[in-house]
Design an enzyme around this catalytic site. Sequence first.
Site, short mmCIF file in Angstrom:
data_model
loop_
_atom_site.label_atom_id
_atom_site.label_comp_id
_atom_site.label_asym_id
_atom_site.label_seq_id
_atom_site.Cartn_x
_atom_site.Cartn_y
_atom_site.Cartn_z
N THR A 155 9.30 82.94 30.11
CA THR A 155 10.75 83.84 30.46
C THR A 155 12.16 82.85 30.11
OG1 THR A 155 11.33 84.70 31.61
CG2 THR A 155 9.79 85.75 30.76
N PRO B 224 17.28 83.98 29.51
CA PRO B 224 16.25 83.99 29.29
C PRO B 224 15.85 85.41 28.88
CG PRO B 224 16.55 83.57 31.93
CD PRO B 224 17.99 83.65 30.80
N LEU B 225 15.71 85.84 27.78
CA LEU B 225 15.19 87.33 27.08
C LEU B 225 13.95 87.07 27.74
CD1 LEU B 225 16.50 88.08 23.84
CD2 LEU B 225 17.36 88.97 26.03
N HIS B 226 13.96 87.80 29.32
CA HIS B 226 12.84 88.24 30.47
C HIS B 226 11.97 88.99 29.67
CE1 HIS B 226 13.82 85.88 33.59
NE2 HIS B 226 15.54 86.09 33.46
N ASP B 227 12.01 90.77 29.08
CA ASP B 227 11.20 91.43 29.44
C ASP B 227 10.80 91.63 27.90
OD1 ASP B 227 11.47 92.32 32.14
OD2 ASP B 227 13.24 93.55 31.27
#
Length: 313
Positions: A196, A241-244
């Site tokens: 991520t 960060p675009l984790h999901d």
Amino acid sequence: MSARKIIIDTDPGQDDAVAILLALGSPEEIDLLGITTVAGNVPLARTQTNARIVCEVAGRADVKVFAGSDAPLERALVTAEHVHGRTGLDGPELWEPTMPLQAQNGVDFIIDTLRAEAPGTVTLCPLGPLTNIGAAFRRAPDIIDRVQEIVLMGGAYFEVGNITPAAEFNIFVDPEAAQEVLASGVKITMMPLDVTHKALTTPARVEAFRALGTRVGAFTAEMLAFFERFDVEKYGSEGGPLHDPCVIAYLIRPELFSGRQINVEIETTSPLTLGMTVADWWGVTDRAPNALFIGDVDAGGFFDLLTERLGRL
Ligand SMILES: [Ca+2]
């Protein structure tokens, strides 16, 4: 191919919100059976509210949103307002949603759905602490064999920790739930910080959302402008960060991602390293692999997919 049935289990969270929007913008690939919410980034009262706000932004007041667990299985809740803001969804102007919250508890919805649907046809997508999944597995062990796959955001190996030096937030908040899920025997794919942190916003990527010229595009750009500040200051990176959304993107375009099938265990006792994901990336033990641990993403392809799908809403 028919759309894949999923339940999103979430603690929105700006990046959770983008993940939900990506799912809603991808009806050919994703059949969203419901959204269950959990205490995590912010307390449950906010996460269930935020999930409904996101559905309303997308014009999808018909989505079933459930409130699940308000605290981890065996511990006091730890939250992350320092990252996500007081509401969890800081950035855009928020409102009190008018779409209903379902009366049923989210854990019961997970159990009932897995019992009602054909075995092996429902994928669980946890985007927060694994409390709801762990609670469902404890209460109804018969559903474990019926899960098609769990694709989750959580953990870290090379990036190590973000909430402590050793632990990633989602795993740290409910390490017992995480360990029980990893030991369940269900097919698991993990999106750790290692991947991520490669899905970073940039000014151009955020501007692409704004340039959609839609309510969803503006809402997303405003969320991410707030969200990226924390990581830009902490890591010196260009964006956040675009984790999901990695979880949902993996269901739509798995070829954007690569990883290794390895053993992953969770530290549940050490005060120093509580919640650490002990990931055997180098295969130095004989412990059986239990998860596909993702390590890399084609970030350009990932953001192209996000922009295209959010542009449909
Ligand atoms: Ca989350």
